[in-house]
Write a protein that holds these residues in place. Structure first.
Motif, PDB file in Angstrom:
ATOM      1  N   THR A  95       0.537  -1.172   0.240  1.00 22.95           N
ATOM      2  CA  THR A  95      -0.117  -0.035   0.037  1.00 22.95           C
ATOM      3  C   THR A  95       0.936   1.408   0.037  1.00 22.95           C
ATOM      4  N   GLY A  96       0.843   2.064  -0.937  1.00 27.68           N
ATOM      5  CA  GLY A  96       1.339   3.520  -0.896  1.00 27.68           C
ATOM      6  C   GLY A  96       0.470   4.527  -0.429  1.00 27.68           C
ATOM      7  N   LEU A  97       0.562   5.305   0.596  1.00 24.68           N
ATOM      8  CA  LEU A  97      -0.270   6.378   1.038  1.00 24.68           C
ATOM      9  C   LEU A  97       0.378   7.475   0.917  1.00 24.68           C
ATOM     10  N   ASP A  98      -0.409   8.544   0.546  1.00 23.68           N
ATOM     11  CA  ASP A  98       0.003   9.810   0.496  1.00 23.68           C
ATOM     12  C   ASP A  98      -1.298  10.836   0.782  1.00 23.68           C
ATOM     13  N   ILE A  99      -0.886  12.175   0.989  1.00 28.06           N
ATOM     14  CA  ILE A  99      -1.862  13.173   0.985  1.00 28.06           C
ATOM     15  C   ILE A  99      -2.202  13.925  -0.228  1.00 28.06           C
ATOM     16  N   SER A 100      -1.083  13.830  -1.260  1.00 27.48           N
ATOM     17  CA  SER A 100      -1.274  14.376  -2.525  1.00 27.48           C
ATOM     18  C   SER A 100      -1.907  13.723  -3.434  1.00 27.48           C
ATOM     19  N   SER A 101      -3.138  14.060  -4.019  1.00 26.86           N
ATOM     20  CA  SER A 101      -3.811  13.322  -5.069  1.00 26.86           C
ATOM     21  C   SER A 101      -3.048  13.560  -6.559  1.00 26.86           C
ATOM     22  N   GLY A 102      -2.298  14.734  -6.670  1.00 24.55           N
ATOM     23  CA  GLY A 102      -1.489  14.814  -7.508  1.00 24.55           C
ATOM     24  C   GLY A 102      -0.511  13.850  -7.750  1.00 24.55           C
ATOM     25  N   LYS A 108      -0.022   6.133  -9.764  1.00 23.81           N
ATOM     26  CA  LYS A 108      -0.901   5.136 -10.262  1.00 23.81           C
ATOM     27  C   LYS A 108      -0.895   4.828 -11.471  1.00 23.81           C
ATOM     28  N   GLN A 109      -0.172   5.924 -12.623  1.00 21.60           N
ATOM     29  CA  GLN A 109       0.054   5.514 -13.641  1.00 21.60           C
ATOM     30  C   GLN A 109       1.326   4.664 -14.033  1.00 21.60           C
ATOM     31  N   LYS A 110       2.326   4.997 -13.020  1.00 20.15           N
ATOM     32  CA  LYS A 110       3.525   3.878 -13.017  1.00 20.15           C
ATOM     33  C   LYS A 110       3.319   2.813 -12.595  1.00 20.15           C
ATOM     34  N   VAL A 111       2.412   2.481 -11.416  1.00 19.63           N
ATOM     35  CA  VAL A 111       1.967   1.275 -11.289  1.00 19.63           C
ATOM     36  C   VAL A 111       1.035   0.391 -12.338  1.00 19.63           C
ATOM     37  N   LYS A 112       0.364   1.148 -12.927  1.00 18.93           N
ATOM     38  CA  LYS A 112      -0.221   0.540 -14.072  1.00 18.93           C
ATOM     39  C   LYS A 112       0.718   0.026 -15.233  1.00 18.93           C
ATOM     40  N   GLU A 113       1.485   0.949 -15.500  1.00 20.36           N
ATOM     41  CA  GLU A 113       2.559   0.686 -16.497  1.00 20.36           C
ATOM     42  C   GLU A 113       3.439  -0.777 -16.280  1.00 20.36           C
ATOM     43  N   MET A 122      -2.603   2.309  -4.346  1.00 22.76           N
ATOM     44  CA  MET A 122      -2.426   3.704  -3.989  1.00 22.76           C
ATOM     45  C   MET A 122      -3.466   4.275  -3.315  1.00 22.76           C
ATOM     46  N   VAL A 123      -3.273   4.836  -1.842  1.00 26.84           N
ATOM     47  CA  VAL A 123      -4.361   5.292  -1.193  1.00 26.84           C
ATOM     48  C   VAL A 123      -3.997   6.801  -0.904  1.00 26.84           C
ATOM     49  N   LEU A 124      -5.213   7.579  -0.963  1.00 25.45           N
ATOM     50  CA  LEU A 124      -5.301   8.975  -0.431  1.00 25.45           C
ATOM     51  C   LEU A 124      -5.551   8.983   1.085  1.00 25.45           C
ATOM     52  N   GLY A 125      -4.558   9.529   1.803  1.00 31.32           N
ATOM     53  CA  GLY A 125      -4.686   9.429   3.095  1.00 31.32           C
ATOM     54  C   GLY A 125      -3.750  10.157   3.908  1.00 31.32           C
TER      55      GLY A 125
END
Length: 253
Positions: A95-102, A108-113, A122-125
């Motif tokens: 799980t990757g957690l971050d407060i920045s949606s940007g 998320k794009q890198k994970v998908k690639e 990837m979790v917003l939190g």
């Protein structure tokens, strides 16, 4: 995130914020800053660190791999570099957690690639109020993120809460070299050259000045070790990297 020094009381007294004239709290300002610089953050970081940050993250990976975790949490994951690296462990859930949606959008794009969506979420939190149960993760990492916590001790206590007993906690953070000439060179680079590079290549003129300034007042080495022990972590160790410009900390529960 990039770029530490403190007196004994700086942790409460010197809460550096990105935007001096903003009425927002540190957490909101940091979120705003990372949303703004997310697009060119990865490339700029490679330039700023001369690519050495890649080597440091690989050391963090080896420390985590040795524990053979099934569940890994990467806090302040940003664009997900360390979370993606954790896919080299045998962990089934990262799980990757971050407060920045940007930043997370880039991650998320890198994970998908890399076709890792089935293993990495990837979790917003907020790292100081995490949406996870107690004793949940075998390993927790944070690279260049703890100095962006609004309240350091609250964030560390929350990490201790969600870490399993005997789990490993690894921090990678900037620190200040203490030997000549590295100390003087580091000061020159972080005070003058780093903010200039940031201004030239980033949309946000103040971001890289903040990253340098926040590093300069952040507790490192034995000071951070003592804070970790005070929160309740055990087996705390500091491992300075590259003449002391960064330090890897390991701790357990």
């Amino acid at each position: 995130m990039y770029l530490c020094r403190a007196n004994q009381h700086s942790l409460m007294a010197q809460n550096v914020t990105p935007y001096k004239d903003s009425s927002l709290g540190k957490k909101e300002q940091v979120t705003q800053m990372f949303d703004t610089i997310s697009g060119n953050y990865d490339g700029l970081n490679r330039v700023i660190s001369f690519g050495i940050d890649v080597k440091w993250r690989k050391k963090v990976l080896r420390l985590v791999q040795a524990q053979n975790p099934d569940t890994v949490l990467d806090i302040a994951t940003g664009t997900g570099d360390l979370a993606i690296l954790m896919a080299k462990t045998n962990a089934t859930k990262i799980t990757g957690l971050d407060i920045s949606s940007g930043m997370l959008d880039v991650g998320k794009q890198k994970v998908k690639e890399r076709a890792l969506e089935n293993r990495i979420a990837m979790v917003l939190g907020d790292s100081e109020n995490m949406p996870f149960p107690d004793n949940h993760f075998d390993a927790i990492t944070v690279s260049f993120g703890i100095r962006n916590f609004e309240t350091l001790e609250k964030g560390l206590a929350e990490i201790l809460r969600v870490l399993k007993p005997n789990g490993i906690f690894v921090i990678l953070e900037t620190s200040v070299p203490e030997k000549t000439p590295f100390k003087q060179g580091y000061r020159l680079y972080t005070k003058n050259i780093l903010p200039l590079i940031g201004r030239l290549f980033s949309k946000d003129n103040v971001a890289y000045g903040y990253l340098s300034e926040s590093a300069a007042v952040f507790p490192y080495g034995e000071q951070l070790n003592n804070i970790l022990r005070k929160i309740g972590f055990t087996n705390v160790k500091a491992l300075p990297q590259t003449f002391g410009v960064a330090t890897i900390y390991t701790a357990s529960k």
